[in-house]
Scaffold this motif. Structure first.
Motif, PDB file in Angstrom:
ATOM      1  N   ASN A   1      14.853   5.060  -0.652  1.00 23.30           N
ATOM      2  CA  ASN A   1      14.196   5.821  -1.590  1.00 23.30           C
ATOM      3  C   ASN A   1      12.959   6.242  -0.765  1.00 23.30           C
ATOM      4  N   ARG A   2      13.176   7.551  -0.093  1.00 28.07           N
ATOM      5  CA  ARG A   2      11.964   8.227   0.634  1.00 28.07           C
ATOM      6  C   ARG A   2      10.879   8.366  -0.283  1.00 28.07           C
ATOM      7  N   THR A   3      10.923   8.848  -1.535  1.00 24.60           N
ATOM      8  CA  THR A   3       9.820   9.275  -2.212  1.00 24.60           C
ATOM      9  C   THR A   3       8.894   8.048  -2.918  1.00 24.60           C
ATOM     10  N   LEU A   4       9.599   6.972  -2.923  1.00 22.02           N
ATOM     11  CA  LEU A   4       9.115   5.556  -3.355  1.00 22.02           C
ATOM     12  C   LEU A   4       8.355   4.901  -2.068  1.00 22.02           C
ATOM     13  N   MET A   5       8.857   5.237  -1.110  1.00 24.55           N
ATOM     14  CA  MET A   5       8.411   4.553   0.198  1.00 24.55           C
ATOM     15  C   MET A   5       7.149   5.571   0.783  1.00 24.55           C
ATOM     16  N   PHE A   6       7.118   6.815   0.292  1.00 26.17           N
ATOM     17  CA  PHE A   6       5.937   7.414   0.690  1.00 26.17           C
ATOM     18  C   PHE A   6       4.844   7.220  -0.388  1.00 26.17           C
ATOM     19  N   MET A   7       5.085   7.333  -1.522  1.00 17.78           N
ATOM     20  CA  MET A   7       3.959   6.817  -2.503  1.00 17.78           C
ATOM     21  C   MET A   7       3.521   5.305  -2.205  1.00 17.78           C
ATOM     22  N   ALA A   8       4.460   4.438  -1.686  1.00 18.58           N
ATOM     23  CA  ALA A   8       4.062   3.140  -1.375  1.00 18.58           C
ATOM     24  C   ALA A   8       3.262   2.830  -0.234  1.00 18.58           C
ATOM     25  N   THR A   9       2.952   3.618   0.508  1.00 19.99           N
ATOM     26  CA  THR A   9       2.403   3.373   1.852  1.00 19.99           C
ATOM     27  C   THR A   9       1.199   4.472   2.090  1.00 19.99           C
ATOM     28  N   VAL A  10       1.440   6.009   1.673  1.00 14.91           N
ATOM     29  CA  VAL A  10       0.418   6.902   2.281  1.00 14.91           C
ATOM     30  C   VAL A  10      -0.796   6.466   1.109  1.00 14.91           C
ATOM     31  N   PHE A  11      -0.728   6.628  -0.132  1.00 17.75           N
ATOM     32  CA  PHE A  11      -1.781   6.646  -1.209  1.00 17.75           C
ATOM     33  C   PHE A  11      -2.423   5.254  -1.132  1.00 17.75           C
ATOM     34  N   PRO A  12      -2.037   4.125  -1.134  1.00 15.10           N
ATOM     35  CA  PRO A  12      -2.902   2.914  -1.167  1.00 15.10           C
ATOM     36  C   PRO A  12      -3.518   2.712  -0.053  1.00 15.10           C
ATOM     37  N   VAL A  13      -3.112   2.884   1.108  1.00 19.59           N
ATOM     38  CA  VAL A  13      -3.840   2.706   2.574  1.00 19.59           C
ATOM     39  C   VAL A  13      -4.800   3.798   2.966  1.00 19.59           C
ATOM     40  N   GLY A  14      -4.111   4.999   2.998  1.00 18.74           N
ATOM     41  CA  GLY A  14      -5.007   6.262   3.265  1.00 18.74           C
ATOM     42  C   GLY A  14      -6.168   6.492   2.736  1.00 18.74           C
ATOM     43  N   ILE A  15      -6.126   6.234   1.288  1.00 17.34           N
ATOM     44  CA  ILE A  15      -7.197   6.740   0.233  1.00 17.34           C
ATOM     45  C   ILE A  15      -8.326   5.749   0.607  1.00 17.34           C
TER      46      ILE A  15
END
Length: 281
Positions: free
Chosen positions: A42-56
């Protein structure tokens, strides 16, 4: 051919039986692997699970002064975003989708236990959360952050937060008609979590709103994260309170830890009571 020969020729060979413990372990492992593969696809879940928590959080740390207060605030945001996007929303989405596809109902008719089924849904997000937590702390230190005062409150914030968010996700799925509706039903939890951040609560000063927010579960998680890294909550640090040392952190964490523990127990009970295993249709 005598009777003894006939008897021996039709006697079936004995094969070693699979013990119930091995069968249970096999079922559990298969469920966990299946949910992990579905999560990765699930690319959407993977994107939300990596970019937001670590990047912000890294961005928050980069624009700050790099002191203990700023680092604790960055870690606070990391914990909150990770628990929300990696655990809460993914478990909510997966549980709702599996229920509407009647996968949960079919699994319950087999040999899998309810706890194994739900544990498999919670496993991918929890695994990523633990990996990110192990990575983010040395990463912040490598970027110049000071050493945490006490890791124990930080670890407890993440572990109890995982249990809490998993229970809240399963509870919310009971009131979510489909995966698309999860964007709306997840709103109250996201608002509550954002209001619990130390850097947000301070805007309310010493008002009754701030007092109410202090007793919410995400405020307790925030305080544990802040105490663990900076030796005091965000409000105490900003208002000039003296941070505690390693030993003092144990006493400071008792109140938020108790609040979080109570909320976690209530959430687990509510999830077991109101979660739906079958579709609304």
């Amino acid at each position: 051919m005598n009777a003894q020969t006939v008897t021996s020729s039709v006697t079936p060979s004995v094969t070693p039986s699979v013990t119930p413990a091995r069968k249970t372990a096999f079922v559990k492992t298969s469920l966990f692997k299946a949910e992990w593969l579905q999560f990765r696809r699930n690319r959407t879940l993977m994107f939300m699970a990596t970019v937001f928590p670590v990047g912000i959080p890294l961005l928050i740390f980069a624009v700050g002064a790099g002191g203990a207060v700023e680092t604790a605030n960055a870690f606070d945001y990391f914990v909150m975003y990770t628990l929300l996007f990696v655990q809460f929303y993914t478990v909510l989405s997966m549980a709702t989708t599996r229920r509407d596809e009647r996968v949960l109902k079919r699994l319950r008719t087999g040999e899998a236990r309810d706890l194994d089924i739900l544990g498999a849904i919670c496993f991918p997000g929890a695994l990523l959360t633990l990996i990110f937590t192990i990575v983010i702390i040395p990463l912040l230190l490598a970027l110049g952050a000071p050493m945490p005062v006490n890791l124990i409150p930080m670890v407890l914030a993440v572990l109890l937060g995982l249990v809490l968010c998993s229970a809240l996700a399963l509870l919310t799925s009971g009131f979510t008609r489909n995966a698309e509706a999860a964007q709306l039903t997840s709103g109250p939890v996201f608002i509550l979590a954002m209001g619990g951040l130390g850097s947000v609560r301070i805007a309310f000063g010493e008002s009754i709103v701030a007092d109410i927010l202090a007793y919410t579960p995400f405020a307790a998680i925030s305080d544990l994260a802040q105490i663990g890294w900076a030796g005091a909550t965000f409000y105490d640090n900003v208002t000039g309170a003296t941070p505690v040392d390693f030993a003092g952190a144990f006493q400071e964490m008792l109140v938020p830890l108790g609040i979080l523990a109570v909320w976690t127990i209530v959430a687990l009970w509510a999830a077991s009571r109101y979660m739906r295993w079958d579709s609304h249709r």
